[in-house]
Design a protein around this motif. Sequence first.
Motif, PDB file in Angstrom:
ATOM      1  N   TYR A 175     -52.398  48.162  -1.793  1.00 13.29           N
ATOM      2  CA  TYR A 175     -51.548  48.474  -0.637  1.00 13.29           C
ATOM      3  C   TYR A 175     -51.379  47.243   0.271  1.00 13.29           C
ATOM      4  O   TYR A 175     -52.334  46.759   0.845  1.00 13.29           O
ATOM      5  N   ARG A 176     -50.163  46.738   0.330  1.00 14.66           N
ATOM      6  CA  ARG A 176     -49.790  45.574   1.154  1.00 14.66           C
ATOM      7  C   ARG A 176     -50.676  44.348   0.911  1.00 14.66           C
ATOM      8  O   ARG A 176     -50.899  43.542   1.817  1.00 14.66           O
ATOM      9  N   GLN A 218     -36.364  54.852  11.139  1.00 16.37           N
ATOM     10  CA  GLN A 218     -36.765  53.529  11.633  1.00 16.37           C
ATOM     11  C   GLN A 218     -35.669  52.894  12.485  1.00 16.37           C
ATOM     12  O   GLN A 218     -34.489  53.110  12.234  1.00 16.37           O
ATOM     13  N   GLY A 226     -40.442  44.696  11.215  1.00 18.87           N
ATOM     14  CA  GLY A 226     -40.849  45.842  10.379  1.00 18.87           C
ATOM     15  C   GLY A 226     -42.113  46.462  10.956  1.00 18.87           C
ATOM     16  O   GLY A 226     -42.409  46.294  12.142  1.00 18.87           O
ATOM     17  N   CYS A 227     -42.862  47.167  10.113  1.00 13.16           N
ATOM     18  CA  CYS A 227     -44.081  47.808  10.608  1.00 13.16           C
ATOM     19  C   CYS A 227     -45.099  46.744  10.999  1.00 13.16           C
ATOM     20  O   CYS A 227     -45.347  45.806  10.244  1.00 13.16           O
ATOM     21  N   SER A 236     -50.444  57.824   9.144  1.00 10.00           N
ATOM     22  CA  SER A 236     -49.490  56.739   9.376  1.00 10.00           C
ATOM     23  C   SER A 236     -49.786  56.095  10.740  1.00 10.00           C
ATOM     24  O   SER A 236     -50.027  56.789  11.730  1.00 10.00           O
ATOM     25  N   GLY A 238     -47.776  54.763  12.665  1.00  6.68           N
ATOM     26  CA  GLY A 238     -46.721  55.206  13.581  1.00  6.68           C
ATOM     27  C   GLY A 238     -47.117  56.491  14.302  1.00  6.68           C
ATOM     28  O   GLY A 238     -46.945  56.605  15.523  1.00  6.68           O
ATOM     29  N   ILE A 239     -47.662  57.442  13.580  1.00  3.43           N
ATOM     30  CA  ILE A 239     -48.072  58.721  14.194  1.00  3.43           C
ATOM     31  C   ILE A 239     -49.182  58.465  15.226  1.00  3.43           C
ATOM     32  O   ILE A 239     -49.149  58.992  16.331  1.00  3.43           O
ATOM     33  N   HIS A 260     -39.702  54.819  16.155  1.00  3.35           N
ATOM     34  CA  HIS A 260     -40.855  54.715  15.250  1.00  3.35           C
ATOM     35  C   HIS A 260     -41.865  53.786  15.896  1.00  3.35           C
ATOM     36  O   HIS A 260     -41.618  52.592  16.042  1.00  3.35           O
ATOM     37  N   ALA A 261     -43.023  54.346  16.274  1.00  6.87           N
ATOM     38  CA  ALA A 261     -43.970  53.615  17.119  1.00  6.87           C
ATOM     39  C   ALA A 261     -44.664  52.434  16.434  1.00  6.87           C
ATOM     40  O   ALA A 261     -45.332  51.654  17.102  1.00  6.87           O
ATOM     41  N   ASN A 262     -44.501  52.287  15.108  1.00 11.44           N
ATOM     42  CA  ASN A 262     -45.120  51.131  14.443  1.00 11.44           C
ATOM     43  C   ASN A 262     -44.179  49.918  14.429  1.00 11.44           C
ATOM     44  O   ASN A 262     -44.421  48.935  13.743  1.00 11.44           O
TER      45      ASN A 262
HETATM   46  N1  EPU Z   1     -43.970  59.400  12.717  1.00 15.09           N
HETATM   47  C1  EPU Z   1     -44.157  59.902  13.971  1.00 15.09           C
HETATM   48  N2  EPU Z   1     -43.994  59.065  15.034  1.00 15.09           N
HETATM   49  C2  EPU Z   1     -43.620  57.764  14.879  1.00 15.09           C
HETATM   50  C3  EPU Z   1     -43.458  57.261  13.599  1.00 15.09           C
HETATM   51  C4  EPU Z   1     -43.627  58.096  12.512  1.00 15.09           C
HETATM   52  O1  EPU Z   1     -44.497  61.067  14.151  1.00 15.09           O
HETATM   53  O2  EPU Z   1     -43.468  57.076  15.911  1.00 15.09           O
HETATM   54  C5  EPU Z   1     -44.142  60.290  11.561  1.00 15.09           C
HETATM   55  C6  EPU Z   1     -42.853  60.528  10.797  1.00 15.09           C
HETATM   56  O3  EPU Z   1     -42.098  61.542  11.369  1.00 15.09           O
HETATM   57  C7  EPU Z   1     -43.356  60.862   9.423  1.00 15.09           C
HETATM   58  C8  EPU Z   1     -44.649  60.061   9.291  1.00 15.09           C
HETATM   59  O4  EPU Z   1     -44.978  59.650  10.619  1.00 15.09           O
HETATM   60  O5  EPU Z   1     -43.674  62.228   9.324  1.00 15.09           O
HETATM   61  C9  EPU Z   1     -44.519  58.851   8.397  1.00 15.09           C
HETATM   62  O6  EPU Z   1     -43.478  58.013   8.871  1.00 15.09           O
HETATM   63  P1  EPU Z   1     -42.555  57.124   7.878  1.00 15.09           P
HETATM   64  O7  EPU Z   1     -41.961  57.999   6.812  1.00 15.09           O
HETATM   65  O8  EPU Z   1     -41.650  56.320   8.705  1.00 15.09           O
HETATM   66  O9  EPU Z   1     -43.598  56.253   7.095  1.00 15.09           O
HETATM   67  P2  EPU Z   1     -44.686  55.246   7.623  1.00 15.09           P
HETATM   68  O10 EPU Z   1     -45.978  55.626   6.990  1.00 15.09           O
HETATM   69  O11 EPU Z   1     -44.675  55.108   9.097  1.00 15.09           O
HETATM   70  C10 EPU Z   1     -44.373  53.556   5.641  1.00 15.09           C
HETATM   71  C11 EPU Z   1     -44.342  52.052   5.546  1.00 15.09           C
HETATM   72  C12 EPU Z   1     -42.951  51.543   5.857  1.00 15.09           C
HETATM   73  C13 EPU Z   1     -41.965  52.161   4.885  1.00 15.09           C
HETATM   74  C14 EPU Z   1     -42.048  53.678   5.001  1.00 15.09           C
HETATM   75  C15 EPU Z   1     -41.145  54.337   3.996  1.00 15.09           C
HETATM   76  C16 EPU Z   1     -46.499  51.107   6.221  1.00 15.09           C
HETATM   77  C17 EPU Z   1     -47.271  50.494   7.331  1.00 15.09           C
HETATM   78  N3  EPU Z   1     -45.265  51.502   6.532  1.00 15.09           N
HETATM   79  O12 EPU Z   1     -44.138  53.882   7.002  1.00 15.09           O
HETATM   80  O13 EPU Z   1     -42.957  50.145   5.691  1.00 15.09           O
HETATM   81  O14 EPU Z   1     -40.664  51.715   5.183  1.00 15.09           O
HETATM   82  O15 EPU Z   1     -43.402  54.110   4.743  1.00 15.09           O
HETATM   83  O16 EPU Z   1     -41.055  55.711   4.291  1.00 15.09           O
HETATM   84  O17 EPU Z   1     -46.993  51.204   5.110  1.00 15.09           O
HETATM   85  C18 EPU Z   1     -43.021  47.949   6.629  1.00 15.09           C
HETATM   86  O18 EPU Z   1     -43.883  47.701   5.805  1.00 15.09           O
HETATM   87  O19 EPU Z   1     -42.585  47.076   7.401  1.00 15.09           O
HETATM   88  C19 EPU Z   1     -42.525  49.312   6.721  1.00 15.09           C
HETATM   89  C20 EPU Z   1     -41.712  49.686   7.672  1.00 15.09           C
END
Ligand code: EPU
Length: 303
Positions: A175-176, A218, A226-227, A236, A238-239, A260-262
Amino acid sequence: MNKKIKNKIKKLVTKSKVLFDEPMCRHTSIRIGGPADVFILIEDLDELKKIVIFSRKKKIPLFVLGGGTNLLVGDRGIRGIVLKLGRKFNWIRFKGTKVLAGASTPVQKLLKVVSEYSLSGLEFISGIPGNIGGAIVTNAGFPEKSIGDFISSVKLMTTTGKIITKERNALQFSYRFSSLKDKNLIILEVVLNNLTIRKKEDIKRRIAILLKKRRSAQPVSSPSAGCIFKNPRIASAGILIDFAGLKGLRIGNAQISTKHANFILNKGHAKFRDVIALIEKIKKRVYEVFRIKLEMEVERVGK
Ligand code: EPU
């Protein structure tokens, strides 16, 4: 860097483009970063080799830039030489169901051409910015599916200027993370496999769905890197940042996305120090609330 060294560099390369004191904010997706002493857009393999050997001999630090989409550069910039592969390394070829690509090929161009060729498997990279070289080094993708899963071999230049090919079994991906990370290796070409033949229309439909999903989840309106953090095992990032109540927090012109908080956004001439201050705030608060230590996903370089 002294003038003599700069002149020597200028003489070493003629086909590649050399820029002095080049603002790195022009080369990062978040549009932040001070000047690099020397910035070279490489258009010739021999010149790349000459620069690698020269910098090693003179002990000049070398920084290999990918697409600059996962990178934070300090306000005072980068000392030494920044290398970026130019157009010469932007190409795609097919060998049966295997795909060969130059390292500076944009990820989205690769996806488009591969799907035109009716090859399926890479749809998950829809919307991922940057080039294929950088995507491999950082093993870009989803938490559960990454570009590393499709690597057959990688051709690269070592820090001594030697060109070698690393087969899949000599590489590690998780992972990453890839075993190519933080070694100043210069990825030149990649061979991708594990692709399957599928109807073009089906591949395109899948890409459209994924792009729509990404755009709705996003932020795309302001520059970002990005994240910022890796997802910890438990949830996550972001959550966690969202539930810690940090969405929308702003320092200077850097702001935690309200979508998206990340993501940290550059709302206009934001500084590296503002982004770092937000990062520190996020780490502290998420630890206070959840007792979880967030780890950076973006790379930091310079001060
Ligand atoms: N969510 C929230 N609040 C937020 C952000 C997200 O509640 O502020 C919830 C979303 O609603 C969702 C869950 O968190 O239910 C997951 O969010 P998301 O699908 O956006 O996936 P993520 O885990 O935040 C990962 C990768 C992203 C990639 C997405 C594809 C990492 C750190 N991030 O994000 O990669 O685009 O999956 O879905 O692994 C990156 O690497 O730069 C990147 C953006």
